[in-house]
Design a protein around this motif. Structure first.
Motif, PDB file in Angstrom:
ATOM      1  N   MET A   1     -42.254  -1.907 -16.338  1.00 25.22           N
ATOM      2  CA  MET A   1     -43.550  -1.275 -16.140  1.00 25.22           C
ATOM      3  C   MET A   1     -44.152  -0.961 -17.495  1.00 25.22           C
ATOM      4  N   ARG A   6     -40.401   1.724 -21.501  1.00 25.90           N
ATOM      5  CA  ARG A   6     -39.181   1.614 -20.694  1.00 25.90           C
ATOM      6  C   ARG A   6     -38.856   2.884 -19.936  1.00 25.90           C
ATOM      7  N   SER A   9     -39.949   3.369 -16.401  1.00 30.05           N
ATOM      8  CA  SER A   9     -39.474   2.432 -15.394  1.00 30.05           C
ATOM      9  C   SER A   9     -38.200   2.899 -14.717  1.00 30.05           C
ATOM     10  N   THR A  11     -35.714   4.096 -12.161  1.00 28.28           N
ATOM     11  CA  THR A  11     -35.761   4.023 -10.697  1.00 28.28           C
ATOM     12  C   THR A  11     -35.133   5.270 -10.085  1.00 28.28           C
ATOM     13  N   ASP A  50     -34.616   1.312  -5.505  1.00 31.32           N
ATOM     14  CA  ASP A  50     -35.023   0.496  -6.645  1.00 31.32           C
ATOM     15  C   ASP A  50     -36.509   0.629  -6.958  1.00 31.32           C
ATOM     16  N   THR A  51     -37.123   1.645  -6.383  1.00 36.45           N
ATOM     17  CA  THR A  51     -38.519   1.964  -6.696  1.00 36.45           C
ATOM     18  C   THR A  51     -38.543   2.914  -7.884  1.00 36.45           C
ATOM     19  N   THR A  52     -39.506   2.728  -8.778  1.00 35.95           N
ATOM     20  CA  THR A  52     -39.563   3.612  -9.943  1.00 35.95           C
ATOM     21  C   THR A  52     -40.151   4.965  -9.548  1.00 35.95           C
ATOM     22  N   HIS A  54     -42.186   6.530 -11.300  1.00 37.69           N
ATOM     23  CA  HIS A  54     -43.613   6.497 -11.641  1.00 37.69           C
ATOM     24  C   HIS A  54     -44.441   6.006 -10.460  1.00 37.69           C
ATOM     25  N   GLU A  55     -43.940   4.997  -9.742  1.00 40.02           N
ATOM     26  CA  GLU A  55     -44.645   4.503  -8.554  1.00 40.02           C
ATOM     27  C   GLU A  55     -44.794   5.596  -7.504  1.00 40.02           C
ATOM     28  N   ASN A  97     -37.656  11.980 -19.624  1.00 41.76           N
ATOM     29  CA  ASN A  97     -38.643  10.907 -19.448  1.00 41.76           C
ATOM     30  C   ASN A  97     -40.032  11.541 -19.394  1.00 41.76           C
TER      31      ASN A  97
END
Length: 354
Positions: A1, A6, A9, A11, A50-52, A54-55, A97
């Motif tokens: 992403m 990094r 991204s 997950t 496995d979804t970030t 951030h999403e 993060n």
């Protein structure tokens, strides 16, 4: 992403693994607590692993919809609990993060109302509960439920009580791994009735589970060697488990025990600055033990003359009850072993004959 490089991204799976290691395991959270978090992440949020993060943070409607779906399929308490887990993991991940959005995705949900169950018993209810408990075939389960009522501690902590944790001279039971881990370890002051309960449990254990009894106060035929599942049919026993913690608070109030003392006996945190100046071990030696005795006395006073007049209660709590129950338990255990051996021999005979 691309957004944030990094670090953005990360997950949900990666954040969970970090949270599990750094926050739960390193801080000695109980196995039950860890399994609760694991269930939320790996079952409820399985398709998001496995979804970030951030999403999820930039699509709060997706998170709110998930909460609605879990509420419908699994119930309001699971839905709220899983979102609290997601919120905690996200907050922990954001510490390292910083490119993650400051808004937590779990803040988008409309939380379900959670009503506290009114499961407490008053003095008038005790006689019926004791009568139910007196009919139990397994005397170790019976003593476990009684001891849970008398001390108000979490059942999961009591399940792991060991004989060396009992100090009969000081009249205490050490709880080595309560909720919150080893740093929250504490001693339960024991009333006369609690001591008798533990003595009965130990004697029954030596007759029924001689090997497991060397390690556990409340042994069982389980993988761990101690009681692991203490749920009961409500028709057989109306109150058990954490119900009995609420009962303890109710009975403590009826016995004239202050809210602060009741919380200390249950190892609850005491809010306010003054609580930091309480010298617990001094209280334990005299004041808290007398308060514990007051609660236990109030419990047994509610039974009246039943323990000496009514059959099942008299056999359990009356004079000579320990000896009679131990002999009966040993006899039942021996008969069970004999039947198992006979069954094995019969199966062996027919197998060889065939």
């Amino acid at each position: 992403m691309a957004i944030g490089g990094r670090v953005a991204s990360i997950t949900l799976r990666q954040a969970w693994e970090r949270y599990l290691d750094a926050h739960l395991i390193r801080k000695n959270r109980s196995e039950k607590t860890i399994e609760g978090y694991r269930d939320h992440v790996e079952r409820i949020f399985a398709e998001w692993l496995d979804t970030t993060l951030h999403e999820l943070a930039t699509d709060p409607a997706r998170v709110a919809k998930k909460h609605d779906e879990v509420t419908r399929d699994n119930g309001p308490y699971i839905a709220n609990g899983s979102m609290r887990t997601l919120r905690a993991i996200y907050n922990h991940a954001r510490k390292t993060n910083r490119s993650l959005p400051s808004d937590n995705p779990a803040d988008a949900v409309d939380w379900n109302v959670e009503e506290r169950r009114n499961t407490g018993m008053g003095s008038a209810d005790l006689k019926g509960w004791f009568a139910q408990l007196a009919t139990f075939d397994n005397p170790i389960r019976r003593e476990f439920h009684l001891f849970t009522l008398l001390c108000g501690s979490r059942p999961t902590a009591l399940q792991e009580a060991k004989p060396e944790h009992i100090d009969f001279r000081r009249r205490t039971l050490h709880i080595a791994k309560p909720k919150g881990g080893k740093k929250k370890a504490f001693d339960i002051p024991l009333s006369r009735q609690m001591i008798l309960c533990l003595v009965r449990a130990i004697r029954f254990a030596r007759h029924i589970y001689p090997l497991q009894a060397q390690e556990w106060v409340f042994p069982a035929d389980s993988a761990s060697g101690h009681l692991a599942e203490t749920k009961e049919d409500r028709e057989m026993l109306s109150k058990w488990g954490n119900d009995l913690r609420q009962n303890f608070r109710t009975l403590a109030t009826a016995a004239g025990v202050s809210e602060v003392d009741a919380k200390l006996l249950m190892n609850h945190a005491i809010p306010g600055v003054n609580a930091g100046y309480i010298t617990l071990h001094k209280l334990l030696e005299d004041h808290l033990r007398s308060q514990q005795q007051a609660i236990s006395s109030a419990v047994f006073d509610g039974l009246g003359p039943s323990t000496s007049q009514e059959g099942a209660l008299r056999d359990w709590l009356g004079r000579g009850g320990i000896r009679r129950a131990s002999q009966r338990a040993a006899s039942d255990r021996k008969q069970s072993v004999v039947c198992q051996v006979a069954q094995i021999k019969e199966e062996s005979f027919w197998n060889s004959a065939g």
